[in-house]
Design an enzyme around this catalytic site. Structure first.
Site, short mmCIF file in Angstrom:
data_model
loop_
_atom_site.label_atom_id
_atom_site.label_comp_id
_atom_site.label_asym_id
_atom_site.label_seq_id
_atom_site.Cartn_x
_atom_site.Cartn_y
_atom_site.Cartn_z
N LYS A 1 0.85 -1.21 0.00
CA LYS A 1 0.00 0.00 0.00
C LYS A 1 0.87 1.24 0.00
O LYS A 1 2.04 1.22 0.42
CB LYS A 1 -0.94 0.04 1.21
N ASP B 1 -2.35 -1.29 10.58
CA ASP B 1 -2.49 -1.31 9.11
C ASP B 1 -3.07 -2.63 8.59
O ASP B 1 -3.30 -2.76 7.39
CB ASP B 1 -1.13 -1.12 8.43
O1 C5P Z 1 -0.01 -1.03 15.05
P1 C5P Z 1 1.43 -1.13 14.66
O2 C5P Z 1 2.14 -2.27 15.34
O3 C5P Z 1 1.66 -1.09 13.21
O4 C5P Z 1 2.09 0.19 15.22
C1 C5P Z 1 3.46 0.32 15.48
C2 C5P Z 1 3.65 1.50 16.42
O5 C5P Z 1 3.33 2.71 15.74
C3 C5P Z 1 2.77 1.47 17.65
O6 C5P Z 1 3.38 0.80 18.70
C4 C5P Z 1 2.59 2.94 17.96
O7 C5P Z 1 3.73 3.39 18.68
C5 C5P Z 1 2.65 3.61 16.60
N1 C5P Z 1 1.33 3.92 16.02
C6 C5P Z 1 0.60 4.98 16.52
N2 C5P Z 1 -0.62 5.28 15.97
C7 C5P Z 1 -1.10 4.56 14.93
C8 C5P Z 1 -0.36 3.49 14.40
C9 C5P Z 1 0.86 3.19 14.97
O8 C5P Z 1 1.03 5.66 17.46
N3 C5P Z 1 -2.29 4.89 14.41
#
Ligand code: C5P
Length: 293
Positions: A11, A136
């Site tokens: 994406k 995501d």
């Molecule tokens: O959800 P994911 O593991 O992809 O997110 C990685 C990190 O990115 C999370 O631990 C968080 O610190 C940050 N994040 C965030 N807000 C989001 C997506 C991710 O703060 N909407």
């Protein structure tokens, strides 16, 4: 032995605005996810013994962090199925590049195993299993380009104009939490309605609020972005970062234009004298690709 092959597309975030922060530290976003025809391929070999295993090592990703295995375990737990699977992965999407490769692989595991195991969860139920795997992951289960809000799970399908993209990968590995926790990150961009985005040319709308932080912490990403934008073939086409980077992209009306830009920029990089390779920012062109519906 029964083998099944399933693609998992990358994406791009056409724009990404940070509009707030939740009490748990996660950020509230507004973004448009567009799928592109740059894909990993997953192979599934069903097992009757209930074991979930992987046939391919992912460099730097131990089994317990492997999102494909975590997705398969999540589905197995949620449905109580006694079936197992061996998963192998052909990686083409750069890892940790903001192109959602790991998230897409996980979503493809959920969708494919739900069919192959006959566990019959609805798409909504699969999206609920997807969110704890990563913010995501739900959009890849959703399966079409979408305007996303919340942390990325509140999705509305959008029909986007046909476009092509040239994707470049700067020589930097950007950990997403480092960018979201930066004190200088803009967290109060004003909210827009989807109609505002749809009324604008896609590549010119909005910005990626994570860019200034990534550019400050990783000057090689800024350097690559500036260098690409200066190339005549891009003719003022904005160069933007996807997600938390480090991958960059430029949008074109036709695939032929993106392919031409890829050829011309490759030629400049190949043909340049020795000092160029020492002074220009290190990056590689990933590929010219088409935006999916
Ligand atoms: O959800 P994911 O593991 O992809 O997110 C990685 C990190 O990115 C999370 O631990 C968080 O610190 C940050 N994040 C965030 N807000 C989001 C997506 C991710 O703060 N909407």
């Amino acid at each position: 032995m029964t083998l099944y092959d399933v693609p998992a597309p990358a994406k791009l975030n056409l724009f990404l605005h940070v509009v707030g922060r939740r009490a748990d530290g996660y950020h509230l976003l507004q973004t448009v996810f567009r799928f592109i025809d740059l894909c990993d391929t997953l192979h599934f070999d069903l097992r009757r013994d209930g074991v979930i295993s992987r046939a391919t090592e992912l460099p730097g990703v131990p089994e317990e962090q492997d999102l494909t295995l975590r997705a398969a375990h999540a589905l197995q737990r949620a449905t109580g199925t006694k079936q197992g699977v061996q998963i192998s992965l052909e990686k083409r999407i750069p890892q940790g590049g903001g192109l959602g490769g790991g998230s897409s692989d996980a979503a493809s595991v959920l969708i494919a195993l739900n069919k192959l195991w006959g566990t019959c969860l609805s798409r909504r139920e699969l999206m609920d299993l997807a969110l704890p795997l990563g913010a995501d992951v739900p959009v890849f289960v959703f399966g079409q380009s979408a305007f996303a809000q919340g942390v990325g799970e509140d999705l509305t399908a959008v029909t986007l104009p046909e476009k092509a993209y040239l994707v470049a990968q700067p020589d930097a590995s950007v950990p997403t939490p480092r960018i979201f926790s930066a004190p200088d990150l803009t967290r109060d961009s004003s909210s827009i309605t989807m109609a505002v985005f749809l009324a604008s040319p896609t590549s010119r709308f909005g910005r990626n609020d994570l860019e200034p932080v990534v550019y400050r912490l990783y000057p090689e990403v800024l350097g690559a972005s500036r260098w690409l934008a200066e190339q005549g073939i891009l003719r003022g086409t904005p160069v933007r970062m996807s997600g938390s980077g480090a991958c960059l992209f430029a949008e074109f009306s036709e695939l032929s234009e993106a392919v031409l830009a890829e050829a011309e920029i490759s030629a400049i990089m190949r043909g340049a004298d020795k000092t160029f390779s020492q002074t220009h920012p290190r990056f590689r062109l990933v590929q010219a690709c088409t935006g999916l519906a």
